[in-house]
Motif scaffolding. Structure first.
Motif, PDB file in Angstrom:
ATOM      1  N   CYS A  88       0.836  -1.210   0.000  1.00 15.28           N
ATOM      2  CA  CYS A  88       0.000   0.000   0.000  1.00 15.28           C
ATOM      3  C   CYS A  88       0.867   1.254   0.000  1.00 15.28           C
ATOM      4  O   CYS A  88       0.389   2.344  -0.300  1.00 15.28           O
ATOM      5  CB  CYS A  88      -0.932   0.007   1.204  1.00 15.28           C
ATOM      6  SG  CYS A  88      -0.139   0.382   2.782  1.00 15.28           S
ATOM      7  N   CYS A  91       1.573   1.988   5.034  1.00 20.93           N
ATOM      8  CA  CYS A  91       1.423   1.403   6.374  1.00 20.93           C
ATOM      9  C   CYS A  91       2.797   1.282   7.040  1.00 20.93           C
ATOM     10  O   CYS A  91       3.832   1.526   6.415  1.00 20.93           O
ATOM     11  CB  CYS A  91       0.742   0.034   6.288  1.00 20.93           C
ATOM     12  SG  CYS A  91       1.807  -1.281   5.664  1.00 20.93           S
ATOM     13  N   CYS A 102       2.818  -6.007   4.142  1.00 18.96           N
ATOM     14  CA  CYS A 102       1.859  -4.899   4.134  1.00 18.96           C
ATOM     15  C   CYS A 102       0.669  -5.185   5.050  1.00 18.96           C
ATOM     16  O   CYS A 102       0.053  -6.255   4.988  1.00 18.96           O
ATOM     17  CB  CYS A 102       1.377  -4.639   2.708  1.00 18.96           C
ATOM     18  SG  CYS A 102       0.112  -3.352   2.613  1.00 18.96           S
ATOM     19  N   GLU A 103       0.348  -4.229   5.893  1.00 22.98           N
ATOM     20  CA  GLU A 103      -0.739  -4.410   6.866  1.00 22.98           C
ATOM     21  C   GLU A 103      -2.108  -4.134   6.255  1.00 22.98           C
ATOM     22  O   GLU A 103      -3.128  -4.364   6.904  1.00 22.98           O
ATOM     23  CB  GLU A 103      -0.495  -3.478   8.062  1.00 22.98           C
ATOM     24  CG  GLU A 103       0.751  -3.873   8.843  1.00 22.98           C
ATOM     25  CD  GLU A 103       1.151  -2.858   9.902  1.00 22.98           C
ATOM     26  OE1 GLU A 103       0.737  -1.677   9.797  1.00 22.98           O
ATOM     27  OE2 GLU A 103       1.886  -3.238  10.827  1.00 22.98           O
TER      28      GLU A 103
END
Ligand SMILES: [Zn+2]
Ligand SMILES: [Zn+2]
Length: 365
Positions: A88, A91, A102-103
């Motif tokens: 993203c 994050c 990626c969270e």
């Protein structure tokens, strides 16, 4: 469109479902080729519970045929690979240079990033995994998972860069950062293990030891020129043999591309003090390891990787450039091509070790 819909473990049907439409920030990709990954096989076998009905397939490569609102970096006609990694970029993990962590891309929800689905049949939702679902004529994919590629590379050969091939290459080149002249042991000589050997070779490793329990896989690793040595751990004391090849010290790097009970123990025992050991493989069950802390006090780094820890938009073009230069033979490990109707056969072949790397051909590119 035609798609392979998995309704329950061992129940997959190729049938007509509704044509999908890309949402905000998504593109619709006409799939040309899609790899057959162990992870898909594990979903199909029911070893990993996932929402169903689901269209599996997460190594899709194809051509963009429609872009949703807000898509700016991709256009209709672009050739693309749909990666399992889609950072993203804002994050905590993305900002710490860990795109694979990626969270804002949760696993196994079966849904798109906005919590809804794109696929359906007769009004009932059909799930997808890894934000694609490419065992289908078309896949709708968030833009950030999609990597543009040159239009002259064959999609069946390069689609593995979405997951399997990048996992092996990245394990060696990114996660472990193998250094020239080093010694490497790779346990598990299937598709991902062979890709790891390719990465180690590209990095300039001079001793590459393949370990497996299937003699044919070791023969293949040697014949392809990827391994300098092959050791059958079912008939040979692999640790003793590797110590003998490395002046009694152990290998500089160890990779566990098998992920079954005992393989990480083998990797640790076969590497030297100060070595880096990387877990790549994932078996169907959770595997516990009995770790003697002396292995750590001797300054070994024991780590793992998701998808080779690559930055898709940086590393996939780099891998493709090496492929075009003839320095990375991505086609060497591809041995079986299937039609979508043969998807169950493809899983069965993979499950029983009859194929190193299979690809489903959806459309001529
Ligand atoms: Zn995969
Ligand atoms: Zn992120």
């Amino acid at each position: 469109m035609r798609a392979a819909v998995c309704y329950a473990p061992h129940d997959i049907r190729v049938e007509e479902i509704d044509d999908p439409t890309p949402g905000v920030g998504e593109v619709k990709v006409k799939i040309g080729a899609v790899g057959v990954c162990h992870t898909d096989m594990n979903y199909f076998l029911g070893a990993v519970p996932v929402p169903m009905p689901v269209v599996l397939g997460h190594e899709g490569a194809g051509v963009v045929v429609e872009v949703g609102p807000g898509v700016d970096a991709l256009s209709v006609g672009d050739h693309v690979i749909c990666s399992i990694i889609g950072p993203c970029e804002h994050c905590f993990q993305c900002l710490h240079d860990n795109p694979g962590l990626c969270e804002n891309a949760p696993f196994f929800t079966g849904k798109m990033l906005d919590g809804t689905t794109r696929l359906s049949k007769d009004g009932e939702p059909i799930y997808t995994l890894h934000y694609q679902g490419s065992y289908a004529e078309y896949a709708v994919v968030p833009e950030r998972f999609v990597v543009p590629i040159p239009s002259d590379v064959p999609l069946d050969v390069v689609c593995g860069l979405a997951c399997g091939a990048s996992t092996g290459l990245g394990a060696a080149l990114v996660r472990a950062d193998v250094q020239p002249g080093s010694s490497v042991v790779v346990v598990g000589a299937g598709g991902v293990g062979l890709s790891t050997m390719m990465g180690a070779q590209l990095a300039g490793a001079t001793t590459i030891v393949a370990v497996d329990v299937v003699a044919a896989k070791l023969t293949k690793a040697i014949e392809l020129g990827l391994a300098t040595h092959g050791i059958n751990s079912s008939t040979t004391d692999a640790v003793a043999a590797i110590l003998e090849l490395t002046d009694g010290r152990g290998a500089d790097y160890g990779f566990d591309a098998a992920g079954v009970t005992g393989t990480l123990d083998l990797v640790i025992a076969a590497t030297r003090a100060g070595a880096t050991c990387v877990v790549i493989g994932r078996s169907m069950e959770a595997v516990e390891v009995n770790l003697d802390t002396r292995a750590l006090l001797r300054e070994r780094i024991i780590t793992g990787t998701y998808g080779g820890s690559i930055h898709p938009r940086r590393h996939i073009p780099e891998f493709l450039e090496l492929y075009r230069q003839g320095r990375l033979d991505l086609g060497a490990i591809l041995d079986t091509r299937y039609k979508l109707d043969e998807i169950e056969q493809a899983f069965d072949d993979l499950h029983h070790g009859r194929v190193t790397r299979g690809v489903v051909i959806m459309a001529e590119s």
